[in-house]
Design an enzyme around this catalytic site. Structure first.
Site, PDB file in Angstrom:
ATOM      1  N   ARG A   1     145.503 -36.296  87.128  1.00 34.75           N
ATOM      2  CA  ARG A   1     145.313 -34.880  87.522  1.00 34.75           C
ATOM      3  C   ARG A   1     143.981 -34.303  87.064  1.00 34.75           C
ATOM      4  O   ARG A   1     143.825 -33.091  86.944  1.00 34.75           O
ATOM      5  CB  ARG A   1     146.469 -34.004  87.016  1.00 34.75           C
ATOM      6  CG  ARG A   1     147.812 -34.460  87.540  1.00 34.75           C
ATOM      7  CD  ARG A   1     148.875 -33.390  87.359  1.00 34.75           C
ATOM      8  NE  ARG A   1     150.153 -33.896  87.782  1.00 34.75           N
ATOM      9  CZ  ARG A   1     151.022 -34.498  86.978  1.00 34.75           C
ATOM     10  NH1 ARG A   1     150.734 -34.638  85.693  1.00 34.75           N
ATOM     11  NH2 ARG A   1     152.160 -34.946  87.443  1.00 34.75           N
TER      12      ARG A   1
ATOM     13  N   LYS B   1     120.894 -24.448  96.306  1.00 31.40           N
ATOM     14  CA  LYS B   1     122.309 -24.836  96.346  1.00 31.40           C
ATOM     15  C   LYS B   1     123.071 -24.221  95.183  1.00 31.40           C
ATOM     16  O   LYS B   1     124.188 -23.723  95.348  1.00 31.40           O
ATOM     17  CB  LYS B   1     122.460 -26.362  96.351  1.00 31.40           C
ATOM     18  CG  LYS B   1     123.931 -26.772  96.365  1.00 31.40           C
ATOM     19  CD  LYS B   1     124.288 -27.815  97.344  1.00 31.40           C
ATOM     20  CE  LYS B   1     125.804 -27.948  97.454  1.00 31.40           C
ATOM     21  NZ  LYS B   1     126.234 -29.169  98.094  1.00 31.40           N
TER      22      LYS B   1
ATOM     23  N   ASN C   1     126.386 -25.439 105.851  1.00 31.67           N
ATOM     24  CA  ASN C   1     126.869 -26.312 106.917  1.00 31.67           C
ATOM     25  C   ASN C   1     126.067 -26.194 108.203  1.00 31.67           C
ATOM     26  O   ASN C   1     126.525 -26.639 109.261  1.00 31.67           O
ATOM     27  CB  ASN C   1     128.331 -25.975 107.218  1.00 31.67           C
ATOM     28  CG  ASN C   1     129.257 -26.945 106.552  1.00 31.67           C
ATOM     29  OD1 ASN C   1     129.272 -28.119 106.897  1.00 31.67           O
ATOM     30  ND2 ASN C   1     130.013 -26.475 105.582  1.00 31.67           N
TER      31      ASN C   1
HETATM   32  P1  NAD Z   1     124.866 -43.148 100.938  1.00 35.75           P
HETATM   33  O1  NAD Z   1     125.597 -42.784  99.741  1.00 35.75           O
HETATM   34  O2  NAD Z   1     125.530 -44.007 101.946  1.00 35.75           O
HETATM   35  O3  NAD Z   1     123.477 -43.832 100.497  1.00 35.75           O
HETATM   36  C1  NAD Z   1     122.598 -44.262 101.483  1.00 35.75           C
HETATM   37  C2  NAD Z   1     122.228 -45.747 101.319  1.00 35.75           C
HETATM   38  O4  NAD Z   1     121.256 -45.877 100.290  1.00 35.75           O
HETATM   39  C3  NAD Z   1     123.373 -46.641 100.913  1.00 35.75           C
HETATM   40  O5  NAD Z   1     123.232 -47.877 101.544  1.00 35.75           O
HETATM   41  C4  NAD Z   1     123.175 -46.766  99.404  1.00 35.75           C
HETATM   42  O6  NAD Z   1     123.761 -47.922  98.868  1.00 35.75           O
HETATM   43  C5  NAD Z   1     121.684 -46.833  99.322  1.00 35.75           C
HETATM   44  N1  NAD Z   1     121.087 -46.395  98.061  1.00 35.75           N
HETATM   45  C6  NAD Z   1     121.486 -45.416  97.249  1.00 35.75           C
HETATM   46  N2  NAD Z   1     120.597 -45.209  96.288  1.00 35.75           N
HETATM   47  C7  NAD Z   1     119.617 -46.115  96.477  1.00 35.75           C
HETATM   48  C8  NAD Z   1     118.401 -46.389  95.812  1.00 35.75           C
HETATM   49  N3  NAD Z   1     117.990 -45.657  94.796  1.00 35.75           N
HETATM   50  N4  NAD Z   1     117.643 -47.408  96.266  1.00 35.75           N
HETATM   51  C9  NAD Z   1     118.031 -48.130  97.350  1.00 35.75           C
HETATM   52  N5  NAD Z   1     119.140 -47.896  98.039  1.00 35.75           N
HETATM   53  C10 NAD Z   1     119.925 -46.886  97.608  1.00 35.75           C
HETATM   54  O7  NAD Z   1     124.360 -41.854 101.743  1.00 35.75           O
HETATM   55  P2  NAD Z   1     123.779 -40.455 101.257  1.00 35.75           P
HETATM   56  O8  NAD Z   1     122.865 -40.033 102.330  1.00 35.75           O
HETATM   57  O9  NAD Z   1     123.327 -40.494  99.875  1.00 35.75           O
HETATM   58  O10 NAD Z   1     125.071 -39.525 101.284  1.00 35.75           O
HETATM   59  C11 NAD Z   1     125.756 -39.267 102.485  1.00 35.75           C
HETATM   60  C12 NAD Z   1     127.173 -38.860 102.160  1.00 35.75           C
HETATM   61  O11 NAD Z   1     127.147 -37.671 101.377  1.00 35.75           O
HETATM   62  C13 NAD Z   1     128.008 -38.572 103.388  1.00 35.75           C
HETATM   63  O12 NAD Z   1     129.271 -39.166 103.236  1.00 35.75           O
HETATM   64  C14 NAD Z   1     128.130 -37.066 103.382  1.00 35.75           C
HETATM   65  O13 NAD Z   1     129.308 -36.624 103.990  1.00 35.75           O
HETATM   66  C15 NAD Z   1     128.100 -36.765 101.914  1.00 35.75           C
HETATM   67  N6  NAD Z   1     127.654 -35.416 101.579  1.00 35.75           N
HETATM   68  C16 NAD Z   1     128.391 -34.722 100.686  1.00 35.75           C
HETATM   69  C17 NAD Z   1     127.991 -33.465 100.298  1.00 35.75           C
HETATM   70  C18 NAD Z   1     128.768 -32.727  99.249  1.00 35.75           C
HETATM   71  O14 NAD Z   1     128.501 -31.534  99.047  1.00 35.75           O
HETATM   72  N7  NAD Z   1     129.694 -33.372  98.569  1.00 35.75           N
HETATM   73  C19 NAD Z   1     126.828 -32.897 100.828  1.00 35.75           C
HETATM   74  C20 NAD Z   1     126.088 -33.648 101.746  1.00 35.75           C
HETATM   75  C21 NAD Z   1     126.512 -34.919 102.116  1.00 35.75           C
HETATM   76  N1  GLY Z   2     126.981 -29.674 101.659  1.00 32.65           N
HETATM   77  C1  GLY Z   2     127.691 -28.474 101.916  1.00 32.65           C
HETATM   78  C2  GLY Z   2     128.248 -27.833 100.705  1.00 32.65           C
HETATM   79  O1  GLY Z   2     128.119 -28.343  99.616  1.00 32.65           O
HETATM   80  O2  GLY Z   2     128.837 -26.812 100.792  1.00 32.65           O
END
Ligand code: NAD
Ligand code: GLY
Length: 357
Positions: free
Chosen positions: A120, A226, A244
């Site tokens: 939790r 943010k 968004n």
């Molecule tokens: P990701 O986590 O898939 O990383 C992108 C790629 O880069 C992957 O292949 C990863 O293994 C690789 N990678 C990571 N760090 C690296 C480094 N330093 N060197 C080499 N390769 C590296 O993608 P992302 O763009 O980081 O994140 C996208 C995700 O985040 C989506 O699922 C999206 O929905 C989510 N997201 C969440 C929020 C939130 O507020 N929680 C906001 C925006 C996006």
């Molecule tokens: N990435 C959208 C949010 O954090 O609200």
């Protein structure tokens, strides 16, 4: 190193941004309830940074274990989440053990959701290693997984204790992933920070060349935006929805094309152009504004033409968006560049035209 704070009362936390932070156990130690951490990473990031970061923490007397997950958006699901729970139970993780996410947004969202659920709730630290994660996903406490019918549909708001963004890790990031992160950076300029948008227009080439000073500035300014929004509206009852921009369309693109085919940032880029086009059709933006937005995304190496999924498929996919109210899709639109708003009051014909032309 620069430090920001996300002001959430007794759950406030710091974001440290700078080079060499994977060597700074002193920044982590004060946040551990017991000298023990479990690092969640993936098969791409672990070979690059897991040993270095584990060594740092172990030398400071922290017991470290790890769980290494498969890489990719397609793995942001129940099965992978369960692998974290399996590891936590096998390793006898306790409620005061800290879970540490080392990776991009996929790892951060998965590990954060696991931390929210395990016993939790266990303490959680974000160590983002992509530009996208450093400017957006590691801050603000949105955690979760995808469902086959919709992006990020299952999850929880669960804030980390600390965000440690080591800008050195960006050196190994593929160009396509750097560009994907820039989509979320541009977003802040478009929704609430016109001077930052202008700065991005003047400095895009430096960012693409990974100029350290320019990248650090962009990460800091993005996190500042943010942090302000999250502090004002943690649970997205109002202005947080502005973060968004482009995501209603973008999530539909990601889901419709199959997770991982379009990167999240790529969906946001093309989705933002659809939102800008709808804003223009509703008499808010001029064509010159839309062209200006498009030019910046193109210069960032991002796609601006959305895939042709068809009107019905877009409407169906967007029908599960988290901003839907009383069955009505609500969009983030632009009143002008630097000023966004959320509305369910849009012209249906304009939306159809946006999605079909
Ligand atoms: P990701 O986590 O898939 O990383 C992108 C790629 O880069 C992957 O292949 C990863 O293994 C690789 N990678 C990571 N760090 C690296 C480094 N330093 N060197 C080499 N390769 C590296 O993608 P992302 O763009 O980081 O994140 C996208 C995700 O985040 C989506 O699922 C999206 O929905 C989510 N997201 C969440 C929020 C939130 O507020 N929680 C906001 C925006 C996006
Ligand atoms: N990435 C959208 C949010 O954090 O609200």
């Amino acid at each position: 190193m620069q430090t920001l704070s996300v002001e959430l009362g007794h759950r406030a936390y710091r974001i440290h941004i700078g080079p060499g932070l994977l060597a700074r156990a002193d920044l982590v130690l004060p946040h551990l309830a017991q000298p023990r951490g479990i690092i969640v990473s993936n098969t791409t990031v672990a070979p690059l940074y897991l040993a270095r970061f584990s060594d740092t923490l172990e030398r400071a007397g922290i017991r470290i274990e790890s769980v290494v997950l498969p890489d990719g958006e397609v793995h942001k699901n129940w099965e992978t989440l369960n692998r974290i729970f399996d590891a936590l139970l096998t390793q006898r993780a306790e409620r005061r053990t800290t879970l540490i996410a080392l990776g991009g947004g996929v790892i951060g969202d998965l590990a954060g959701f696991a931390a929210a659920c395990y016993q939790r709730g266990m303490p959680f630290i974000q160590v983002p290693t992509t530009l996208l994660a450093q400017v957006d996903s590691s801050v603000g406490g949105k955690t979760g997984i995808n469902h086959p019918q919709g992006k990020n549909m299952i999850g929880a708001f669960y804030q980390p204790q600390l965000v440690l963004a080591d800008t050195d890790t960006l050196a190994t990031l593929p160009d396509r992933e750097l560009s994907a992160g820039l989509a979320e950076v541009i977003k802040y300029g478009l929704i609430r920070d016109l001077p930052f948008l202008e700065w991005l227009e003047a400095n895009m080439e430096k960012l693409l060349a990974r100029d350290t000073e320019a990248l650090s500035y962009a990460i800091h300014r993005s996190c500042q935006n943010k942090a302000e929004v999250v502090a004002a509206d943690e649970r997205e009852t109002g202005q947080r929805a502005l973060l968004n921009l482009g995501h209603t369309f973008g999530h539909a693109i990601e889901t419709g094309m199959g997770y991982g085919v379009w990167l999240h940032g790529e969906g946001v880029s093309a989705g933002t152009l659809l939102a800008a086009d709808l804003s223009r059709r509703m008499g808010l933006l001029t064509q010159a504004d839309v062209d200006r937005v498009s030019d910046l995304f193109v210069r960032a190496g991002l796609p601006v033409a959305a895939p042709d999924l068809g009107y019905d498929a877009y409407m169906n996919l967007m029908g599960v968006d988290k901003k839907v109210e009383a069955g009505r899709i609500r969009f983030v639109l632009l009143r002008e560049l630097g000023d966004a708003f959320v509305t369910g009051d849009y012209d249906e014909a304009a939306l159809r035209a946006t999605l079909t032309t």
